[in-house]
Design an enzyme around this catalytic site. Structure first.
Site, PDB file in Angstrom:
ATOM      1  N   ARG A  33      22.574  21.177 -23.566  1.00  0.00           N
ATOM      2  CA  ARG A  33      23.291  22.228 -23.659  1.00  0.00           C
ATOM      3  C   ARG A  33      22.165  23.550 -24.116  1.00  0.00           C
ATOM      4  O   ARG A  33      21.277  22.927 -24.803  1.00  0.00           O
ATOM      5  CB  ARG A  33      24.057  22.353 -25.255  1.00  0.00           C
ATOM      6  N   GLY A  45      34.936  18.005 -22.924  1.00  0.00           N
ATOM      7  CA  GLY A  45      34.890  16.849 -23.586  1.00  0.00           C
ATOM      8  C   GLY A  45      35.178  17.433 -25.194  1.00  0.00           C
ATOM      9  O   GLY A  45      34.563  18.636 -25.431  1.00  0.00           O
ATOM     10  N   HIS A  46      35.681  16.454 -25.891  1.00  0.00           N
ATOM     11  CA  HIS A  46      35.773  16.898 -27.467  1.00  0.00           C
ATOM     12  C   HIS A  46      35.180  15.596 -28.133  1.00  0.00           C
ATOM     13  O   HIS A  46      35.560  14.435 -27.755  1.00  0.00           O
ATOM     14  CB  HIS A  46      37.061  17.057 -27.993  1.00  0.00           C
ATOM     15  N   THR A  47      34.215  15.844 -29.213  1.00  0.00           N
ATOM     16  CA  THR A  47      34.150  14.764 -29.797  1.00  0.00           C
ATOM     17  C   THR A  47      34.558  15.022 -31.368  1.00  0.00           C
ATOM     18  O   THR A  47      34.782  15.905 -31.838  1.00  0.00           O
ATOM     19  CB  THR A  47      32.453  14.823 -30.285  1.00  0.00           C
ATOM     20  N   VAL A  50      29.552  16.044 -24.304  1.00  0.00           N
ATOM     21  CA  VAL A  50      30.204  14.873 -24.202  1.00  0.00           C
ATOM     22  C   VAL A  50      30.733  14.190 -23.064  1.00  0.00           C
ATOM     23  O   VAL A  50      30.601  12.964 -22.783  1.00  0.00           O
ATOM     24  CB  VAL A  50      31.632  15.295 -25.119  1.00  0.00           C
ATOM     25  N   THR A  87      30.531  20.236 -12.934  1.00  0.00           N
ATOM     26  CA  THR A  87      30.164  18.766 -13.292  1.00  0.00           C
ATOM     27  C   THR A  87      30.567  17.840 -12.289  1.00  0.00           C
ATOM     28  O   THR A  87      30.321  16.422 -12.254  1.00  0.00           O
ATOM     29  CB  THR A  87      31.387  18.398 -14.579  1.00  0.00           C
ATOM     30  N   LYS A  90      37.270  18.941 -33.318  1.00  0.00           N
ATOM     31  CA  LYS A  90      37.228  18.919 -35.006  1.00  0.00           C
ATOM     32  C   LYS A  90      38.497  19.680 -35.522  1.00  0.00           C
ATOM     33  O   LYS A  90      39.149  19.263 -36.430  1.00  0.00           O
ATOM     34  CB  LYS A  90      36.027  18.986 -35.395  1.00  0.00           C
ATOM     35  N   THR A 122      34.722  28.269 -15.242  1.00  0.00           N
ATOM     36  CA  THR A 122      35.496  26.918 -14.802  1.00  0.00           C
ATOM     37  C   THR A 122      36.807  27.706 -14.026  1.00  0.00           C
ATOM     38  O   THR A 122      37.010  28.815 -13.592  1.00  0.00           O
ATOM     39  CB  THR A 122      36.214  26.353 -16.326  1.00  0.00           C
ATOM     40  N   ASP A 136      32.162  23.962 -26.063  1.00  0.00           N
ATOM     41  CA  ASP A 136      31.488  22.993 -26.755  1.00  0.00           C
ATOM     42  C   ASP A 136      31.369  23.584 -28.356  1.00  0.00           C
ATOM     43  O   ASP A 136      30.740  23.318 -29.127  1.00  0.00           O
ATOM     44  CB  ASP A 136      29.954  22.881 -26.222  1.00  0.00           C
ATOM     45  N   GLN A 164      37.071  23.860 -22.709  1.00  0.00           N
ATOM     46  CA  GLN A 164      35.852  24.843 -22.251  1.00  0.00           C
ATOM     47  C   GLN A 164      36.021  26.196 -23.327  1.00  0.00           C
ATOM     48  O   GLN A 164      36.505  26.038 -24.390  1.00  0.00           O
ATOM     49  CB  GLN A 164      36.193  25.606 -20.858  1.00  0.00           C
ATOM     50  N   LYS A 182      35.986  22.342 -30.866  1.00  0.00           N
ATOM     51  CA  LYS A 182      37.411  22.495 -30.707  1.00  0.00           C
ATOM     52  C   LYS A 182      38.180  20.962 -31.212  1.00  0.00           C
ATOM     53  O   LYS A 182      39.349  21.179 -31.908  1.00  0.00           O
ATOM     54  CB  LYS A 182      37.993  22.869 -29.265  1.00  0.00           C
TER      55      LYS A 182
END
Length: 427
Positions: free
Chosen positions: A304, A40-42, A298, A128, A18, A238, A13, A223, A16
């Protein structure tokens, strides 16, 4: 031209997406090499926000070919849903390539993941529940289902039956759950075959040829370093290798072809899920970091856990990944603090150490040793160069760079695509 690895240098988080998106305009291929839709990536493009769970961030960059490598585990329903959502928003997804050797997440993987986690109770890992761990377990146990198996019905049925022989015994006799029908699983999986076939390719060959031709290939990890199954805070990790070595095994590109390894660092530290976290905050500062930084998963939507920057972890990430550069993100979130603590060492039962303990029990009992750096109150989101930053912000970045062991080559000063200060070129 370079081949680059871009990965998280903390617990994930870090931003990455961006960083990948920033490089996307100069990159020919962006490769996701491990993980699944548990990461997830935002990415913010103009006034549009995109939440990507399985697809490489480069899919948002015109001219860039996004690749899902052999080291990824793919939930076909999630992949198709994500593609559909982007298509509806006008994003061209036709260039996507998916390795035929990538393993599939099936309905029974998700069932086992959720059932096992509930059974563990207070000893749960904090997964998850999306089937990632069971899919990787099947891969290692050689009873996994690969993308290429979707195109041979008889082979697919044989493999699903073999995988369910043992799993159905566990579900019925240990967890008191109904057995899963192999025929129903196969029917569902075959329904995805026609939609996915046009994307499937020999990605290892394509990527090696691209590098040999001088094209720029960016390998994107999901991750973060401390969630690596070998080098992370095991067992709270993970099920794959987001560290730099995973880029090679997860894509089929050898290490001699990798030119740079870029670690993404958040200006503070966050973590999702269970496990030790020495700088975690349980006070108003922690809540402020969470609120200002938008620290909500995300993919999962979970809060978090937030804490101050941990230089011990950053140095460890430099070592195990062979980092050549850092991309520091979310510096703007720290605006407004009079003083900013930075963890420079751990105290473990009276002993001070500046290195990450290899012993799990020691790390669990590690207490942070802080140095306090002066903060700043000026808005930094419009800064375009390092010199535009307030002096105290500059000093903070320089201190983190010295503590972490690699140059900070880019700084995120806001969530937008253009809210980044480029100190040194990655290319």
């Amino acid at each position: 031209m370079p081949a680059l690895v871009l990965l998280g240098a903390q617990w994930g988080d870090e931003g990455k997406g961006k960083a990948t998106d920033l490089l996307g305009g100069s990159v020919d291929y962006v490769v996701r090499y491990q993980g699944g839709n548990n990461a997830g990536h935002t990415v913010v493009v103009g006034d549009q926000k995109y939440a990507l769970h399985l697809l490489p961030s480069g899919i948002l960059s015109p001219g860039c070919t996004p690749v899902i490598g052999n080291g990824v585990v793919v939930d076909p329903s999630v992949l198709l849903s994500e593609l559909s959502g982007l298509n509806e928003r006008g994003v061209d997804t036709s260039k996507l390539l998916v390795s035929g050797n990538a393993h599939l997440i099936t309905p029974y993987h998700e069932t086992l993941d959720k059932t096992t986690e509930r059974f563990l109770g207070k000893r749960r890992i904090g997964t998850t529940g999306r089937g990632i761990g069971p899919s990787y377990a099947d891969k290692i146990n050689r009873v996994g289902i690969r993308v290429q198996d979707l195109f041979d019905e008889s082979i697919l049925l044989q493999k699903v039956e073999a995988a369910l022989d043992f799993k159905n015994q566990v579900l019925a006799k240990l967890y008191n759950r109904r057995a899963i029908s192999a025929e129903q699983v196969v029917e569902e999986l075959l329904g995805y075959a026609g939609h996915l076939k046009g994307y499937v390719a020999d990605t290892t060959l394509i990527l090696n040829d691209a590098i040999d031709e001088g094209k720029v290939v960016l390998f994107e990890g999901g991750q973060g370093t401390l969630l690596d199954v070998d080098h992370g805070t095991y067992p709270f990790v993970t099920s794959s290798n987001p560290t730099a070595g995973g880029a090679c095994t997860g894509s089929g590109v050898g290490p001699t072809k990798i030119n740079r390894v870029i670690g993404i660092l958040k200006a503070y530290t966050t973590r999702v899920g269970a496990g030790p976290f020495p700088t975690e905050l349980f006070d108003d500062d922690g809540e402020a970091l969470r609120t200002i930084g938008g620290e909500f998963g995300v993919t999962t939507g979970r809060n978090r856990r937030c804490g101050w920057f941990d230089a011990v972890i950053a140095r460890y990430a430099t070592r195990v990944n062979g980092l050549t550069d850092f991309f520091l993100t979310k510096l703007d979130v720290l605006t407004g603090w009079e003083q900013i603590p930075v963890c420079v060492a751990y105290d473990i039962e009276g002993e001070r150490t500046t290195e990450l303990p290899y012993n799990q029990s020691d790390f669990h009992h590690a207490q942070p040793v802080y140095e306090y750096l002066p903060g700043w109150s000026e808005d930094i989101t419009k800064a375009k160069t390092f010199a535009d930053l307030p002096k105290n912000a500059q000093a903070y970045v320089k201190a983190l760079e010295e503590m972490s062991g690699a140059p900070i080559s880019a700084i995120g000063v806001g969530p937008g695509r253009d809210e980044t200060i480029q100190v040194n070129s990655f290319l």
